[in-house]
Design a protein around this motif. Sequence first.
Motif, mmCIF file in Angstrom:
data_model
loop_
_atom_site.group_PDB
_atom_site.id
_atom_site.type_symbol
_atom_site.label_atom_id
_atom_site.label_comp_id
_atom_site.label_asym_id
_atom_site.label_seq_id
_atom_site.Cartn_x
_atom_site.Cartn_y
_atom_site.Cartn_z
ATOM 1 N N GLY A 51 -7.281 -13.878 16.925
ATOM 2 C CA GLY A 51 -7.884 -13.075 15.864
ATOM 3 C C GLY A 51 -8.135 -13.892 14.616
ATOM 4 N N ARG A 52 -7.148 -14.674 14.200
ATOM 5 C CA ARG A 52 -7.286 -15.496 12.993
ATOM 6 C C ARG A 52 -8.416 -16.507 13.165
ATOM 7 N NH1 ARG A 52 -7.858 -14.699 8.627
ATOM 8 N NH2 ARG A 52 -6.216 -13.211 8.916
ATOM 9 N N LEU A 53 -8.507 -17.143 14.322
ATOM 10 C CA LEU A 53 -9.561 -18.118 14.576
ATOM 11 C C LEU A 53 -10.941 -17.474 14.470
ATOM 12 C CD1 LEU A 53 -10.460 -20.953 15.524
ATOM 13 C CD2 LEU A 53 -10.224 -20.102 17.869
ATOM 14 N N LEU A 54 -11.120 -16.323 15.107
ATOM 15 C CA LEU A 54 -12.416 -15.639 15.072
ATOM 16 C C LEU A 54 -12.785 -15.198 13.659
ATOM 17 C CD1 LEU A 54 -12.115 -13.517 18.331
ATOM 18 C CD2 LEU A 54 -13.529 -15.559 17.972
ATOM 19 N N ILE A 55 -11.804 -14.731 12.912
ATOM 20 C CA ILE A 55 -12.057 -14.317 11.530
ATOM 21 C C ILE A 55 -12.413 -15.529 10.677
ATOM 22 C CG2 ILE A 55 -10.975 -13.368 9.448
ATOM 23 C CD1 ILE A 55 -9.328 -11.568 11.467
ATOM 24 N N ASP A 56 -11.628 -16.595 10.787
ATOM 25 C CA ASP A 56 -11.873 -17.796 9.986
ATOM 26 C C ASP A 56 -13.233 -18.421 10.280
ATOM 27 O OD1 ASP A 56 -9.403 -17.437 8.817
ATOM 28 O OD2 ASP A 56 -8.436 -19.104 9.891
ATOM 29 N N LYS A 57 -13.700 -18.310 11.514
ATOM 30 C CA LYS A 57 -15.004 -18.865 11.884
ATOM 31 C C LYS A 57 -16.154 -17.914 11.558
ATOM 32 C CE LYS A 57 -13.814 -22.250 15.346
ATOM 33 N NZ LYS A 57 -14.639 -23.331 14.824
ATOM 34 N N GLY A 58 -15.837 -16.726 11.070
ATOM 35 C CA GLY A 58 -16.870 -15.772 10.694
ATOM 36 C C GLY A 58 -17.489 -15.032 11.867
ATOM 37 N N VAL A 59 -16.844 -15.086 13.027
ATOM 38 C CA VAL A 59 -17.365 -14.398 14.205
ATOM 39 C C VAL A 59 -17.142 -12.896 14.077
ATOM 40 C CG1 VAL A 59 -17.134 -14.164 16.723
ATOM 41 C CG2 VAL A 59 -17.008 -16.433 15.649
ATOM 42 N N ILE A 60 -15.984 -12.520 13.552
ATOM 43 C CA ILE A 60 -15.654 -11.117 13.304
ATOM 44 C C ILE A 60 -15.026 -11.013 11.923
ATOM 45 C CG2 ILE A 60 -15.317 -10.542 15.744
ATOM 46 C CD1 ILE A 60 -12.267 -10.699 15.238
#
Length: 95
Positions: A51-60
């Motif tokens: 979750g943190r990775l996806l948020i940090d990359k702006g995916v979600i």
Amino acid sequence: MTHQDQDRYTAAMHAMQSGVAADQSGGSEDGTPKHLRVGVNSALVSVAGIGRLLIDKGVITQDEYEAAVADAMENEVRLYERRLSERLGSTVTLS
């Protein structure tokens, strides 16, 4: 996963497993077997990391992540309601 990340994950998993064992031997009242607690903690950490990775990359967004987690938990409740209803022979509603 790189070898470095795999090594980090394995080391952290072992450390967490040791922490669970120490907590239980020190009188923890959770009452669950060590391997079950380790599994639960591992799943929580993995989901949080993804979750943190996806948020940090702006995916979600954080809001989308939190909504998806709530959706998944509600689905889990429905699965337990269905399983318990079948076992008990009457409708079970969990709240």
